[in-house]
Design an enzyme around this catalytic site. Structure first.
Site, PDB file in Angstrom:
ATOM      1  N   GLU A   1       0.814  -1.218   0.000  1.00 39.33           N
ATOM      2  CA  GLU A   1       0.000   0.000   0.000  1.00 39.33           C
ATOM      3  C   GLU A   1       0.845   1.265   0.000  1.00 39.33           C
ATOM      4  OE1 GLU A   1      -0.506  -2.586   1.951  1.00 39.33           O
ATOM      5  OE2 GLU A   1      -2.593  -3.243   1.738  1.00 39.33           O
TER       6      GLU A   1
ATOM      7  N   PHE B   1     -11.294  -7.647  13.789  1.00 35.94           N
ATOM      8  CA  PHE B   1     -10.208  -8.081  12.908  1.00 35.94           C
ATOM      9  C   PHE B   1      -9.923  -7.006  11.855  1.00 35.94           C
ATOM     10  CE2 PHE B   1      -8.860 -10.300   8.963  1.00 35.94           C
ATOM     11  CZ  PHE B   1      -7.589 -10.654   9.394  1.00 35.94           C
ATOM     12  N   GLN B   2      -8.671  -6.670  11.698  1.00 35.22           N
ATOM     13  CA  GLN B   2      -8.215  -5.639  10.761  1.00 35.22           C
ATOM     14  C   GLN B   2      -8.906  -4.301  10.987  1.00 35.22           C
ATOM     15  OE1 GLN B   2      -8.153  -7.294   6.713  1.00 35.22           O
ATOM     16  NE2 GLN B   2      -6.044  -7.942   7.097  1.00 35.22           N
TER      17      GLN B   2
ATOM     18  N   LYS C   1     -17.562  -1.224   5.819  1.00 31.08           N
ATOM     19  CA  LYS C   1     -17.903  -2.270   4.858  1.00 31.08           C
ATOM     20  C   LYS C   1     -19.409  -2.338   4.611  1.00 31.08           C
ATOM     21  CE  LYS C   1     -16.924  -7.053   3.643  1.00 31.08           C
ATOM     22  NZ  LYS C   1     -16.263  -8.315   4.019  1.00 31.08           N
TER      23      LYS C   1
ATOM     24  N   MET D   1      23.951   9.582   3.388  1.00 29.60           N
ATOM     25  CA  MET D   1      23.840  10.886   4.033  1.00 29.60           C
ATOM     26  C   MET D   1      24.110  10.767   5.535  1.00 29.60           C
ATOM     27  SD  MET D   1      23.506  14.056   3.547  1.00 29.60           S
ATOM     28  CE  MET D   1      22.529  14.718   2.194  1.00 29.60           C
TER      29      MET D   1
END
Lengths: 575, 184
Positions: free
Chosen positions: A47, A109-110, A159, A474
């Site tokens: 993502e 969940f999630q 959802k 760097m």
């Protein structure tokens, strides 16, 4: 229809032609209508890649970039690109699925409170639980993202809102009582600015990324030539003003040119256009441009006076501001045209005395600056260059000549390592007929190279130059300068593990490598000749190269060093 | 120390309090108190924020606040041009011996006794910040056992209202309205 179809119709109505994303449980209902949509959906591998790709697309096209992810980890993986886009004022819309509304707040969940998480660095965000709200939220999101100071907007949709029945009604107008960006500058402020400019003998145009976002390059050129004052372009503004132009002194800031840094320091007037007095530009703020009066034009009123008091604040779109300033200044200059010749002579003298440069490596290895310089020459000013973050980013800002806006992309504000490959992917999708070079470090490349798979499978033939110094360069440079060369955890040297060309080949790209200075040109030309596949070139470069000039963090711009322990010879300059 | 009172009209939408408090916290602005509640318009809530702007100009705070999409209007409330009140409830130790003294203090400050038992008295008072502070110091000698205090709320004196002014300026860039409505 259901909410999911309404969502996709909304995105189509908003004019979306491409989006980057990955499906998952909570967003799954939306992926069914996406299957039939005219919108091109590019299936990324992470993502974060979707978010940076949307950013690259937006930076190149000026349109809103769109990314889409599922709830929980899908959404949290978008956090870095959203923060990145907020810092660099990139118009993005992120769509995330959320757990069903009845489950919100139950640690389902999630489940992740992505609206709460992203509040600090989205311009605005939404949590939609009623499907009837979807078209309005999407319309508002695009409006907010791409108006005023651009920025990211997140729309989180439960959802069940995607599954429930609804009617699709695209709003005909947007009513946001608390959102009225001021586009047109105040006439009085324009007049004050013009008057102040005619009183200045040492003016400088301090040009920021806002000029590119407002598509104001042409107007800037007119204004700069009208006054004949020197111009500096910040890291976010490279390409806003042609590097080849006589008036251009280069980039100011921590790794800016001596001429650009000194111009700001010694000026009696900064004509600040779409810039924000970032600490990387000002150095120690209390010692920054102490004799200068400030004209500060920005579309975001909160930037005015945030870091530096503005004698003349101008709130508005910077293109409208410059367009209004040109006739006002023309008139004012007819009455009183100050002689800027001595000032220009001083600055041109600095520019010729202290040009950007580098030494050839003592051990005969390839100089990273040389690679980037040759890349810029061979690919030319029509190509798009997308950097990661670190030494290679600074060299890419210094040693490629930018002539046009939207040809230089980087993560300026957040400094996101891993930006380059996915942003280059998005840039190539936005400008498919243009050569897109990702200039990446070996550290950055190992953070997000998985998107080369996406590129290979979706006909997105970007080119990647890995400036491979086997270090987090760097950080290593700072360890060299400030930590007595104690290289704690900056060593990526690994007996060529990973083998980048082989890794590239494994991901469906052409892998090339280059280890000798005499091979640089032909390797670049080879990469330029491949246009049907992504190409990755592993340039194995000199390890101890450093980025110069440098203003050490927290110190004054007056203490700029052109090389280690070497300050400019100020006594020889008449300033 | 520089204290200012801001009246902020916000959309009555979920998360707006989090947006405002999050902004103050992440930009390092100090809130002395924040009171939020409904207004005459069900779509709009009103926040009264007392802010200590040491180190940050008020202008900067207001402009950052104004960037929140849900924030409709911001106005500074000037003490001399407004009525202000906070609500205090305080439980003090009380015995039959000192009850008279307590009642005298309560009367002086136009407070009221809302609950009492053999060993305690609960007093409720409203008033501006100074009056509430004075009352508390007058009650201190009895022994304060527990106290709860609301944030300050404020209204401008006179017939003009903030909501009317907001409606009448809608369509005009908010920055202009804001500039007219607060001072450093």
């Amino acid at each position: 229809m259901n909410g999911a179809t309404s969502l996709v119709k909304s995105l189509e109505s908003a004019g979306v032609d491409v989006m980057f994303g990955i499906p998952g449980g909570a967003i799954l209902p939306a992926y069914d209508p996406i299957f039939d949509s005219t919108i091109r959906h590019i299936l990324v591998r992470h993502e974060q890649g979707a978010g940076h790709a949307a950013t690259g697309y937006a930076q190149v096209t000026g349109r809103v970039g769109v990314c889409i992810a599922t709830s929980g980890p899908g959404a949290t993986n978008l956090v870095t690109p959203l923060a990145d886009a907020a810092m660099d004022s990139v118009p993005l819309v992120a769509i995330t699925g959320q757990v069903p509304s009845a489950a919100i707040g139950t640690d389902a969940f999630q489940e992740a409170d992505i609206r709460g998480i992203t509040m600090p660095f989205t311009k605005h965000n939404y949590l939609i639980t009623n499907p009837d709200d979807i078209p309005r939220a999407i319309a508002e999101a695009f409006h907010i993202a791409n108006s005023g100071r651009p920025g990211p907007v997140l729309v989180d949709i439960a959802k069940d809102a995607l599954q429930k029945e609804t009617n699709f009604v695209w709003p005909t107008s947007i009513n946001l009582p608390g959102y009225h960006p001021q586009i047109t500058p105040d006439n009085g402020a324009i007049a004050d600015a013009a008057a102040l400019i005619t009183q200045s003998l040492k003016p400088v145009f301090y040009v920021g990324g806002g000029v590119i976002k407002a598509n104001a390059s042409r107007e800037l050129l007119q204004l700069a030539e009208l006054l004949g004052a020197p111009v500096v372009t910040t890291l976010m503004a490279r390409g806003a003003f042609p590097d080849s132009h006589t008036l251009h002194l280069g980039m100011p800031g921590m790794h800016g040119t001596v001429a650009a840094v000194t111009a700001l320091q010694k000026a009696d007037l900064l004509i600040t256009l779409g810039a924000r007095f970032d600490d990387r530009v000002t150095g120690k703020l209390s010692t920054f441009a102490t004799n200068a009066k400030i004209i500060h034009a920005d579309i975001d009123p909160a930037e005015i006076g945030k870091n530096r008091f503005a004698d003349v604040p101008i709130v508005g779109d910077v293109r409208e501001t410059i367009s209004a300033l040109i006739p006002a200044l023309k008139k004012a200059l007819e009455k009183n045209r100050p002689d800027l010749t001595p000032w220009l002579r001083q600055m041109y003298s600095l520019r010729s005395t202290y040009p950007l440069g580098y030494d050839a490596p003592s051990d005969g290895s390839v100089s990273p600056q040389y690679v980037i310089e040759r890349l810029g020459k061979i690919a030319g000013p029509d190509a798009i260059y997308v950097a990661g973050v670190g030494q290679h980013q600074m060299w890419a800002s210094q040693f490629v000549s930018y002539e046009k806006p939207r040809t230089w992309l980087n993560s300026g504000g957040l400094g996101t390592m891993g930006y380059s490959v996915p942003a280059a992917m998005g840039a190539k999708v936005g400008a498919p007929d243009t050569t897109v070079w990702a200039i990446d470090g070996d550290g950055c490349f190992q953070m997000t190279n998985q998107e080369l798979v996406t590129c290979a499978l979706n006909n997105i033939p970007i080119k990647v130059a890995i400036i491979n110094n086997e270090s987090l360069g760097m950080v290593r440079q700072w360890q060299t300068l400030f930590y007595e060369g104690r290289y704690s955890n900056t060593n990526l040297e690994s007996k060529r593990v990973p083998n980048f060309p082989m890794l590239a080949e494994a991901m469906g790209c052409i892998g090339l490598s280059c280890e000798r200075p005499e091979d640089v040109d032909k390797t670049i030309e080879k990469a330029m000749s491949i246009n049907d596949q992504p190409v990755v070139v592993d340039f194995r470069v000199f390890r101890d190269a450093m980025v110069w000039p440098m203003v050490a963090a927290g110190t004054s711009n007056d203490d700029i060093m052109v090389a280690r322990e070497l300050a400019p010879d100020w006594d020889s300059q008449e300033l | 120390m520089s204290k200012h009172t801001l009246s902020v009209l916000v959309e009555n939408s979920p998360g707006v309090l989090a947006r405002v408090s999050g902004l103050f916290s992440r930009r390092g602005y100090n809130i002395d108190s924040l009171a939020v509640g409904p207004t005459e318009n069900p779509l709009i809530s009103r926040m009264t924020i007392v802010i200590n702007v040491e180190g940050h100009p008020l202008e900067q705070v207001v402009r950052q606040l104004d960037k929140l999409v849900n924030v409709i209007h911001i106005a500074e409330v000037i003490d001399s041009k407004s009525v202000q009140a906070e609500l205090l409830m305080v439980k003090i130790s009380a015995t039959p011996k000192n009850r008279f003294d307590v009642e005298a203090v309560v009367e002086t400050y136009e407070a009221k006794i809302v609950d009492e038992d053999a060993t305690s008295i609960t007093i409720e008072a409203t008033g501006d910040t100074a009056k509430i502070a004075d009352l508390l110091s007058a009650l201190e000698r009895f022994g304060i056992r527990e106290l709860v205090q609301s944030g300050l709320i404020a209204l401008e004196r006179g017939s003009v209202t903030l909501s009317e002014r907001t409606l009448s300026t809608s369509g005009i860039p908010i920055a202009n309205g804001v500039q007219a409505d607060y001072q450093n």
